[in-house]
Enzyme design. Structure first.
Site, PDB file in Angstrom:
ATOM      1  N   HIS A  79       1.121  -1.466   0.068  1.00  0.00           N
ATOM      2  CA  HIS A  79      -0.087  -0.113  -0.199  1.00  0.00           C
ATOM      3  C   HIS A  79       0.954   1.230   0.166  1.00  0.00           C
ATOM      4  O   HIS A  79       2.351   1.672   0.238  1.00  0.00           O
ATOM      5  CB  HIS A  79      -1.035  -0.190   1.090  1.00  0.00           C
ATOM      6  CG  HIS A  79      -1.749  -0.853   1.249  1.00  0.00           C
ATOM      7  ND1 HIS A  79      -3.083  -0.817   2.096  1.00  0.00           N
ATOM      8  CD2 HIS A  79      -2.392  -1.386   0.217  1.00  0.00           C
ATOM      9  CE1 HIS A  79      -4.406  -2.078   1.596  1.00  0.00           C
ATOM     10  NE2 HIS A  79      -3.186  -2.699   0.212  1.00  0.00           N
ATOM     11  N   GLU A  81       0.524   4.364   2.278  1.00  0.00           N
ATOM     12  CA  GLU A  81       1.278   4.268   3.023  1.00  0.00           C
ATOM     13  C   GLU A  81       2.870   3.852   3.480  1.00  0.00           C
ATOM     14  O   GLU A  81       3.429   4.240   3.922  1.00  0.00           O
ATOM     15  CB  GLU A  81       0.043   4.547   3.916  1.00  0.00           C
ATOM     16  CG  GLU A  81      -0.954   4.969   3.549  1.00  0.00           C
ATOM     17  CD  GLU A  81      -2.201   4.659   3.112  1.00  0.00           C
ATOM     18  OE1 GLU A  81      -3.380   4.977   3.213  1.00  0.00           O
ATOM     19  OE2 GLU A  81      -1.320   3.362   2.372  1.00  0.00           O
TER      20      GLU A  81
END
Length: 167
Positions: A79, A81
């Site tokens: 992901h 982040e």
């Protein structure tokens, strides 16, 4: 000549970087970008987008959303982040903030908390009713990490890759 007054805000700038980072994603369904910023100096520490780990070809792994787990993207994609956290090699995240185009899942939330990031600014919370995001918000609350929805007066920012003939 007076200075310009129609410049973008810091929030507009950093969310713009997150959005632009998301354009690097090869995911056909969901492109997510993230930008981590030093809260004290407003300097960008790192950026990331959702994609496969280094060395894993975008052409050799599935991008499907449904089917048997190993035939979907979910066990393979990093992901945005987490990628932004992993892409940084030198700077401390203590007290920083992360701009992300999608509210972080529970796994990214764990990494955000562990990294010392203290604020999340997000563009979309379209999975707010899922257990993963509910778990994220519970952990963030208990860890004292603030989150807020990105707000702007702008509808868009246009990038041009050609020189202005008048400049």
């Amino acid at each position: 000549m007076p200075k310009r007054k129609d410049h973008i805000t810091w929030d507009d700038y950093f969310m713009g970087i997150a959005i632009l980072s998301g354009y690097r994603s090869k995911d056909p369904a969901t492109q997510v970008g993230a930008c981590i910023v030093d809260s004290r100096t407003n300097r960008i520490i790192s950026v990331g987008y959702n994609g496969l780990p280094i060395g894993c070809s975008d052409d050799e792994f599935p991008w499907e959303r449904e089917g048997k787990l190993l035939e979907t993207k979910y066990p393979y994609v990093v992901h945005a982040e987490l990628n932004a956290i992993l892409n940084n090699r030198t700077a401390s995240f203590d007290g920083s903030k992360i701009y992300t185009t999608l509210f972080p899942c529970n796994e990214c939330t764990k990494a955000i908390i562990q990294a010392g990031i203290k604020e999340i600014i997000y563009l979309s919370d379209k999975y707010a009713e899922t257990d993963n995001v509910k778990a994220s918000k519970l952990m963030l609350e208990k860890a004292g990490v603030k989150w807020r929805r990105f707000e702007t007066r702008l509808k868009q920012v246009v990038l041009k890759y050609e020189a202005d003939p008048e400049s």
